[in-house]
Structures are given as structure tokens and as C-alpha cells.
Design a protein around this motif. Sequence first.
Motif, PDB file in Angstrom:
ATOM      1  N   LEU A 102       0.835  -1.195   0.000  1.00  0.00           N
ATOM      2  CA  LEU A 102       0.000   0.000   0.000  1.00  0.00           C
ATOM      3  C   LEU A 102       0.870   1.245   0.000  1.00  0.00           C
ATOM      4  O   LEU A 102       1.965   1.262   0.572  1.00  0.00           O
ATOM      5  CB  LEU A 102      -0.912   0.007   1.228  1.00  0.00           C
ATOM      6  N   ASP A 103       0.373   2.297  -0.627  1.00  0.00           N
ATOM      7  CA  ASP A 103       1.081   3.574  -0.664  1.00  0.00           C
ATOM      8  C   ASP A 103       0.748   4.355   0.610  1.00  0.00           C
ATOM      9  O   ASP A 103      -0.416   4.673   0.878  1.00  0.00           O
ATOM     10  CB  ASP A 103       0.668   4.368  -1.900  1.00  0.00           C
ATOM     11  N   ALA A 104       1.762   4.665   1.405  1.00  0.00           N
ATOM     12  CA  ALA A 104       1.548   5.364   2.674  1.00  0.00           C
ATOM     13  C   ALA A 104       1.653   6.878   2.535  1.00  0.00           C
ATOM     14  O   ALA A 104       1.480   7.594   3.527  1.00  0.00           O
ATOM     15  CB  ALA A 104       2.573   4.885   3.712  1.00  0.00           C
ATOM     16  N   THR A 105       1.876   7.386   1.307  1.00  0.00           N
ATOM     17  CA  THR A 105       2.056   8.829   1.127  1.00  0.00           C
ATOM     18  C   THR A 105       0.838   9.646   1.524  1.00  0.00           C
ATOM     19  O   THR A 105       0.958  10.627   2.260  1.00  0.00           O
ATOM     20  CB  THR A 105       2.451   9.132  -0.335  1.00  0.00           C
ATOM     21  N   PRO A 106      -0.401   9.294   1.056  1.00  0.00           N
ATOM     22  CA  PRO A 106      -1.556  10.143   1.404  1.00  0.00           C
ATOM     23  C   PRO A 106      -2.145   9.848   2.776  1.00  0.00           C
ATOM     24  O   PRO A 106      -3.167  10.418   3.137  1.00  0.00           O
ATOM     25  CB  PRO A 106      -2.564   9.797   0.298  1.00  0.00           C
ATOM     26  N   VAL A 107      -1.531   8.971   3.535  1.00  0.00           N
ATOM     27  CA  VAL A 107      -2.095   8.547   4.816  1.00  0.00           C
ATOM     28  C   VAL A 107      -1.558   9.444   5.931  1.00  0.00           C
ATOM     29  O   VAL A 107      -0.381   9.815   5.916  1.00  0.00           O
ATOM     30  CB  VAL A 107      -1.737   7.065   5.088  1.00  0.00           C
ATOM     31  N   PRO A 108      -2.398   9.833   6.917  1.00  0.00           N
ATOM     32  CA  PRO A 108      -1.888  10.625   8.051  1.00  0.00           C
ATOM     33  C   PRO A 108      -0.762   9.901   8.782  1.00  0.00           C
ATOM     34  O   PRO A 108      -0.660   8.667   8.744  1.00  0.00           O
ATOM     35  CB  PRO A 108      -3.124  10.776   8.955  1.00  0.00           C
ATOM     36  N   ASN A 109       0.094  10.678   9.440  1.00  0.00           N
ATOM     37  CA  ASN A 109       1.260  10.112  10.108  1.00  0.00           C
ATOM     38  C   ASN A 109       0.880   9.061  11.142  1.00  0.00           C
ATOM     39  O   ASN A 109       1.622   8.095  11.351  1.00  0.00           O
ATOM     40  CB  ASN A 109       2.067  11.229  10.785  1.00  0.00           C
TER      41      ASN A 109
ATOM     42  N   LEU B 292       0.389   1.568  10.810  1.00  0.00           N
ATOM     43  CA  LEU B 292      -0.579   0.542  10.420  1.00  0.00           C
ATOM     44  C   LEU B 292      -0.359   0.118   8.981  1.00  0.00           C
ATOM     45  O   LEU B 292      -0.375  -1.087   8.658  1.00  0.00           O
ATOM     46  CB  LEU B 292      -1.999   1.072  10.612  1.00  0.00           C
ATOM     47  N   VAL B 293      -0.151   1.089   8.089  1.00  0.00           N
ATOM     48  CA  VAL B 293       0.107   0.751   6.678  1.00  0.00           C
ATOM     49  C   VAL B 293       1.401  -0.044   6.555  1.00  0.00           C
ATOM     50  O   VAL B 293       1.467  -1.026   5.796  1.00  0.00           O
ATOM     51  CB  VAL B 293       0.164   2.039   5.834  1.00  0.00           C
ATOM     52  N   ASP B 294       2.432   0.361   7.305  1.00  0.00           N
ATOM     53  CA  ASP B 294       3.693  -0.396   7.272  1.00  0.00           C
ATOM     54  C   ASP B 294       3.490  -1.828   7.766  1.00  0.00           C
ATOM     55  O   ASP B 294       4.069  -2.769   7.201  1.00  0.00           O
ATOM     56  CB  ASP B 294       4.749   0.304   8.129  1.00  0.00           C
ATOM     57  N   ALA B 295       2.677  -1.983   8.821  1.00  0.00           N
ATOM     58  CA  ALA B 295       2.411  -3.331   9.332  1.00  0.00           C
ATOM     59  C   ALA B 295       1.662  -4.164   8.294  1.00  0.00           C
ATOM     60  O   ALA B 295       1.944  -5.360   8.105  1.00  0.00           O
ATOM     61  CB  ALA B 295       1.606  -3.251  10.636  1.00  0.00           C
ATOM     62  N   ILE B 296       0.684  -3.535   7.609  1.00  0.00           N
ATOM     63  CA  ILE B 296      -0.050  -4.257   6.557  1.00  0.00           C
ATOM     64  C   ILE B 296       0.896  -4.647   5.429  1.00  0.00           C
ATOM     65  O   ILE B 296       0.842  -5.782   4.917  1.00  0.00           O
ATOM     66  CB  ILE B 296      -1.208  -3.392   6.038  1.00  0.00           C
ATOM     67  N   ASN B 297       1.766  -3.700   5.029  1.00  0.00           N
ATOM     68  CA  ASN B 297       2.721  -4.023   3.954  1.00  0.00           C
ATOM     69  C   ASN B 297       3.672  -5.136   4.372  1.00  0.00           C
ATOM     70  O   ASN B 297       4.019  -6.007   3.561  1.00  0.00           O
ATOM     71  CB  ASN B 297       3.508  -2.771   3.582  1.00  0.00           C
ATOM     72  N   HIS B 298       4.099  -5.104   5.654  1.00  0.00           N
ATOM     73  CA  HIS B 298       4.974  -6.179   6.142  1.00  0.00           C
ATOM     74  C   HIS B 298       4.235  -7.515   6.113  1.00  0.00           C
ATOM     75  O   HIS B 298       4.809  -8.541   5.705  1.00  0.00           O
ATOM     76  CB  HIS B 298       5.434  -5.857   7.553  1.00  0.00           C
ATOM     77  N   TYR B 299       2.962  -7.480   6.529  1.00  0.00           N
ATOM     78  CA  TYR B 299       2.168  -8.723   6.504  1.00  0.00           C
ATOM     79  C   TYR B 299       1.963  -9.203   5.064  1.00  0.00           C
ATOM     80  O   TYR B 299       2.058 -10.403   4.787  1.00  0.00           O
ATOM     81  CB  TYR B 299       0.828  -8.471   7.176  1.00  0.00           C
ATOM     82  N   VAL B 300       1.697  -8.249   4.152  1.00  0.00           N
ATOM     83  CA  VAL B 300       1.519  -8.626   2.740  1.00  0.00           C
ATOM     84  C   VAL B 300       2.799  -9.247   2.199  1.00  0.00           C
ATOM     85  O   VAL B 300       2.757 -10.229   1.438  1.00  0.00           O
ATOM     86  CB  VAL B 300       1.096  -7.393   1.911  1.00  0.00           C
ATOM     87  N   GLY B 301       3.955  -8.675   2.595  1.00  0.00           N
ATOM     88  CA  GLY B 301       5.219  -9.262   2.153  1.00  0.00           C
ATOM     89  C   GLY B 301       5.407 -10.683   2.652  1.00  0.00           C
ATOM     90  O   GLY B 301       5.821 -11.576   1.900  1.00  0.00           O
ATOM     91  N   ARG B 302       5.086 -10.889   3.949  1.00  0.00           N
ATOM     92  CA  ARG B 302       5.201 -12.253   4.482  1.00  0.00           C
ATOM     93  C   ARG B 302       4.197 -13.187   3.827  1.00  0.00           C
ATOM     94  O   ARG B 302       4.489 -14.364   3.576  1.00  0.00           O
ATOM     95  CB  ARG B 302       4.990 -12.229   5.996  1.00  0.00           C
ATOM     96  N   LEU B 303       2.992 -12.654   3.544  1.00  0.00           N
ATOM     97  CA  LEU B 303       1.983 -13.472   2.866  1.00  0.00           C
ATOM     98  C   LEU B 303       2.435 -13.838   1.461  1.00  0.00           C
ATOM     99  O   LEU B 303       2.218 -14.972   1.001  1.00  0.00           O
ATOM    100  CB  LEU B 303       0.657 -12.702   2.825  1.00  0.00           C
ATOM    101  N   ASP B 304       3.094 -12.869   0.776  1.00  0.00           N
ATOM    102  CA  ASP B 304       3.604 -13.151  -0.559  1.00  0.00           C
ATOM    103  C   ASP B 304       4.654 -14.254  -0.507  1.00  0.00           C
ATOM    104  O   ASP B 304       4.656 -15.176  -1.344  1.00  0.00           O
ATOM    105  CB  ASP B 304       4.196 -11.864  -1.135  1.00  0.00           C
ATOM    106  N   GLU B 305       5.567 -14.167   0.489  1.00  0.00           N
ATOM    107  CA  GLU B 305       6.573 -15.217   0.639  1.00  0.00           C
ATOM    108  C   GLU B 305       5.909 -16.566   0.933  1.00  0.00           C
ATOM    109  O   GLU B 305       6.325 -17.601   0.392  1.00  0.00           O
ATOM    110  CB  GLU B 305       7.539 -14.844   1.761  1.00  0.00           C
ATOM    111  N   HIS B 306       4.887 -16.536   1.801  1.00  0.00           N
ATOM    112  CA  HIS B 306       4.198 -17.781   2.143  1.00  0.00           C
ATOM    113  C   HIS B 306       3.511 -18.373   0.919  1.00  0.00           C
ATOM    114  O   HIS B 306       3.590 -19.589   0.678  1.00  0.00           O
ATOM    115  CB  HIS B 306       3.190 -17.510   3.251  1.00  0.00           C
ATOM    116  N   MET B 307       2.838 -17.508   0.141  1.00  0.00           N
ATOM    117  CA  MET B 307       2.136 -18.013  -1.047  1.00  0.00           C
ATOM    118  C   MET B 307       3.127 -18.536  -2.078  1.00  0.00           C
ATOM    119  O   MET B 307       2.863 -19.554  -2.734  1.00  0.00           O
ATOM    120  CB  MET B 307       1.273 -16.908  -1.639  1.00  0.00           C
TER     121      MET B 307
END
Length: 459
Positions: free
Chosen positions: A209-216, A221-236
Motif C-alpha cells: 500500500l502507498d503510505a504517502t496520502p495517509v496521516p502520520n 498501520l500501513v507499514d504493518a499491513i505491507n509487512h504482513y503482505v510481504g510475508r503473505l507473498d513469501e508464504h504463497m
Amino acid sequence: MQFNSLRGQLLAWLLLPLATYVAFNGWVTYKSAIEMATVVQDRMLLGAARIIAEQIRYDDEIFQVTVPPSALELFESGAQDHVYYRVTSSKGTLLAGSEDFPLPASMPRIDAALHFNATFRDQPVRIVAYSKSVIAAPDDTMVIVEIAQTLHAHKILSDSIWEHTIQQQLLIMLLVAGLAWIGMRRGLAPTMRLRDHVQNRRPSSLEPLDATPVPNELVPLVDAINHYVGRLDEHMSAHDRFIANASHQLRTPLAALNTQVDYGLRSDTIEGKNAALRAINGGVQHGIRLVNQLLTLSSAGAIGNKPQQHMRPVDLVKVVQQIFEELAIVAQDRSIDLGFECKEEIVHVADAAGMLDELVSNLVDNALRYAPVGGIVTVSVERQAEHVVLRVEDNGPGIPESERERVFERFYRIDSARHQGTGLGLAIVQEIVIASGASISLEAPPQHSGLIVSVRFAA
């Protein structure tokens, strides 16, 4: 009922202190309104008392008291209050007014006033007592003018002041609530857009996810989602590789079985058909073992995701002895010296949901497969300071140091042409080790060729 609206919770936590402030301010305002109404009433009473006192004369040794209408006109209002008065000398002589008038607690000084509350004729009243010297009167003689008024106008005035202030406070509170609601809608708009973006993504999309337009505040939360997506990608990706490898591993023995069946059908001799059946039997046994190991690997991986919920103490010595009983025939067929060393009769370790026997079985089975005919396989259990160490040692060809990390990969085999394993044994062992909170290491024996597999359990 659980309140799950983020806007509602933010608004509630914003308005709760504001409502507390309004309530406290309302109480303070009510007290202030009463004090203000009392001040107004006291000034009117004192003004009337001074008007009456200015009209008192001392002639022929007698006090002449005149109550001008203007003194009582000060109290005219729609509240229908009753006004009472009394004029007395400092010696207690009644000069005018009501005789049963309440007395002040102490006499006021000359040209001074004393205000107090009392009950007169069964009604609460506010009274002023004003002391005044009269011209030509004896030096030790003065007059005291007392005026009382019931409290209807006082209550109307204090209530009016209080209600007006409360209305202003509530209006301000409603205005703040409206502005806060609008502000929260605008402030949460990036969050809503992020939600819509996530909902509109394809199920197979794993881009960060792009965290640029998201409030600080939401960037973590966006970083955590991206980290989870990365781990999910590795798992898949690992899952897809596993499926592809498993399909390949199953396709090969099935193709061989098909060839052996075809050969048996075309053979005209009993010997040929028996040879085909023996080959088919070997292929079926290999397929059964492969499927069983795939199921075991899947179970070990599922347990590894929640190891803390599946721990129980198990006697490692008893487990090793049971595995020895199962694999004794394999060792005898290959004339392998299978030995067990342990100084204690019972050694407990943490077991991940009954998978400890699979761990020991795979380690011993691997050692028996790779040990040469007439070789040696030794299993030992040793209690150290904070660990229990399980060692499985063989005198086979060993594993080069450069490949010791790769042997834990699924379907990876060294010298697959010589050894017909599935390449899943050490992968299963590693999953069980992780689930049990243990560690595993590979090393070469110092005296001879071969391999030592060490598993360290927490004591």
C-alpha cells in the motif's frame, strides 16, 4: 452493546470532558447567579432604607418618621413580592412598622448596613438593617431602619441569569460537536480512501500500500499491513513451490508405475509379471511414504504457527526406544549397528502436539538410509545446563558444509541418484523443531566421515 464506530468514539471522548466542563460551569454559574441576584436585592433594600432614614426628623424630643412612596416603589415588579419595614431607636423603641420584625444578630455601626436572611410570617425574606444618626437627636441615640423583602423576584432573577448562561453553554457545545464531526469526517477521509483502495483490490494482488496520502498516525498501520503482505507473498510463493514440487514428486512415481503396469501386461512369463509386481510394490511403497511425509509436513507447519498452545512434556528416552523397535528390522536388513546412549531413565522435553516421535523417526530413518551396509548409527540423549540434547550420528557420506542449510529445504536431496528418499525428512524435522521451540544443527564427526544431527530442547 459494544461501540465500534471510530468517529463515535472520538466524538464521545471529545464531548465527555466538554460536557463535564459545562456541568461544572453550570453549577458555578448557578451559584454566581444567586450571588448576583442577592447583590441586586441588597442594593435595592439598602437604597430604600437610606431613603426612609433621610426622611426621619427629631423635633420636640420626638422622632418623626415618614415613609415616602418612592422608597417602596423600588420593589415594584411582576413577582408580587411582599415588602416589610420597621424603624426603631437604638434604645429599642418602635418608631414605625411591624413590631414582630426579625432582629439582626448584632447592631450595625452608624451609617453602616447589615444584610441577613430570616423567616418572617412563614416566608423566607432578605433583610437589611441600616443605622443612621439623626440631626438634633441626642448623641447616644440613633435610628435603625430595617426593610425585608420576600424572595420571589430574587429567584426569578437568579434562574433567568442561570438559564441564559446554560443555553449559551449548550449552544456552544452543540456547535463544537458539529464542527468536531465535520472535522473528523475530513480527518478520516484518507482512512476511508485507504479502506476503499484495499476493498477494491483483486484477491491475488499483493502489492504494498502507498503510505504517502495517509496521516502520520496511520503510517505504522500501513507499514504493518505491507509487512504482513510481504510475508503473505513469501508464504504463497513457498506454497506454490511446494505444490509444484509435490506434483512433480508424485508424477514421477505414477509414471513409473504406469510403465511397470504396462510391462507386466505385455509380459508373457510368470517371472516377468512377478518382476513387474515387485517393481509396482516398491513404487507404491515409495508413493505411500511420500504422501505420509507430505501430510506430516503439513501438520508440523500448522502446529508451528501456534506452538505455545500445543506444548506438553514427553519422555524423550521412551520415544527413542519406541522408534528403535520400529526401525530395528531396517537396521538388521542392512547390518547396521544401531545404538542408544543415555545416562538417565527418564528425560522430559517439550513436545509439539505429539510430533516428537516424527522428529526422532525421521532423523533415525535418514541416518539408516545414508549409512553404508554394516555401518554405525548412534543416538544419544544428554542433559546439559539448560538444555536436553538429542544427537543422531552416522558414518555415512555426510553433508558438505556448503549444503547444510539447503538440506532443510523441501524436496532437496543430495546425490539423488544413489538415494531414493523424498527430500522431506529434514524439512519435517525443522518444522517440528520450530514448533517445539528447539534448535537444530548439523556437523561432521571429528574422528570419521558421516554426520551428527543435534537437536537442543529447553530443559
